[in-house]
Scaffold this active site. Structure first.
Site: not given
Ligand code: DNO
Length: 397
Positions: A236, A274, A301, A355-356, A372
């Site tokens: 990531h 991401c 992501h 993501d989020h 989340y």
């Molecule tokens: C946050 C996530 C990160 C991710 C880590 C992967 O919301 O996208 O914390 O889980 O960095 O190791």
């Protein structure tokens, strides 16, 4: 035609969103981890199989592990790193034995992702996560009082940071500290200033070049096990994608990604792409990067940010913000198309998760991990699903 496989991050039985609710989001699988196992320990087979059974009993699949975290000893190349690497290898073997074969991780020193405000009110009244470079500088200079911090900012930045910190009440200062010092997602751990200062000490001789070497050493040991067991490792990117608080960060740009992909040139050595993390840096050309790095992307992501200058940003709605999600999705679909034509390129479906999401009024009263929320993320997933479908249908019409 090939599609992204839609997933939902689930923090396990403690998560306010249950598996039966996840089923109703339309996601096919979950992204999760054994959050209760301390970083660095081997994940026991019984615990893996128990979690997997739970997920499957809800008609979902465990598509991605996020994350098997990398112990600080490995990042700092301490004398114990080989012990932790051996544990990591064993965890991979245990996961593979249960058919769980996409593993996300990161290589950010000490802190995972960092924000300065977890409740930033946006125009529609919902709350987003915010990174304010001024607040970070103020914390660094006047709360943490890191010895070399003054070297990292211009005089103008220092004056502005001082004014910012002086404008905060004691409780606002405390909240800023708690927010920046929050540790790993999925835990409630928050570093104290003295714990954090100790961690900084262990990086005093580690610059970006050294951190890269430590990452490459880790990859050289881990990727052969991933190949042997059929696991796709996917790193990531740094969030935010630049050094903070005097700590180097080495997974922030296309060059960084190329460097680590070439360090161990194996399809199992891949990326979690991401768009939120990489998108916080204006020169990262996301659609272009997907086109160029595509065969090594094992997980997406999808998230947006609105950059507001000087490195600051807030998390915008998934289809809004500085990242052109339409162009990103076009590039994702192009990569999927290449895989259909040439299956040797990689799996013909790629897992994604929204993501989020914003904390919407519908989400009020529930204790979610920052970012989340249920309804906020569901909005994101629905928008992304529609975007993908529309591009696919339009291109085959
Ligand atoms: C946050 C996530 C990160 C991710 C880590 C992967 O919301 O996208 O914390 O889980 O960095 O190791």
């Amino acid at each position: 035609m090939s599609y992204l496989s839609q997933n939902w991050r689930w923090f396990g039985p403690e998560d306010p969103t249950g598996l039966s609710e996840i089923n109703q989001t339309g996601a096919a699988g979950v992204v999760t981890a054994l959050y209760h196992i301390p970083c660095g320990d081997v994940w026991p087979v019984e615990a893996i199989s128990h979690l997997k059974r739970q997920i499957e009993a809800a008609n979902l699949t465990w598509q991605v592990v996020e994350s098997v975290n990398v112990h600080e000893s490995i990042k700092t190349a301490s004398s114990k790193r080989d012990v932790f690497i051996a544990n990591y290898q064993q965890t991979l073997r245990n996961l593979a034995a249960h058919g769980v074969n996409t593993v996300c991780y990161n290589f950010m020193p000490v802190l995972d992702w960092t924000r300065t405000n977890l409740n930033y009110r946006v125009a529609d009244g919902s709350y987003a996560l915010h990174y304010n470079a001024l607040a970070l500088a103020g914390f660094d200079l006047f709360i943490l009082q890191r010895p070399k911090a003054a070297d990292d900012y211009t005089e103008k930045q220092k004056r502005a940071a001082k004014a910012f910190i002086s404008s905060l009440s004691p409780s606002e200062k405390d909240r800023l500290q708690q927010t920046i010092m929050a540790g790993l997602p999925g835990t409630d751990e928050v570093f104290t200033l003295s714990e954090f200062r100790q961690h900084l000490q262990s990086y005093q001789y580690i610059d970006a070049g050294q951190l890269k070497e430590n990452l490459f050493y880790f990859l050289q040991k881990i990727i052969p096990v991933a190949e042997e067991t059929g696991i796709n490792m996917c790193i990531h990117p740094d969030d935010p994608p630049f050094p903070i608080l005097g700590l180097p960060r080495v997974v922030s740009t296309e060059q960084d990604l190329n460097d680590l992909l070439h360090a161990v040139d194996s399809p199992c050595n891949g990326i979690t792409f991401c768009t939120g993390s990489l998108g916080a840096r204006a020169e990262n050309d996301l659609p272009g990067m997907i086109g160029r790095l595509g065969s090594r992307i094992h997980f997406f992501h999808l998230r947006n940010v609105r950059r507001t200058g000087d490195g600051s940003f807030y998390e915008a709605d998934h289809l809004d913000g500085s990242v052109d999600m339409f162009e990103v999705m076009q590039a994702v679909i192009a990569e999927l198309g290449k895989r259909v034509e040439n299956p040797a390129r990689g799996n013909v479906t790629i897992p994604m998760r929204p993501d989020h999401g914003h904390q919407l009024t519908f989400d009020a009263g529930k204790k979610y991990y920052p970012g989340y929320s249920a309804v906020g993320r569901l909005r994101g997933l629905a928008e992304l699903r529609g975007l993908e479908l529309a591009i696919n249908r339009a291109s085959s019409a």
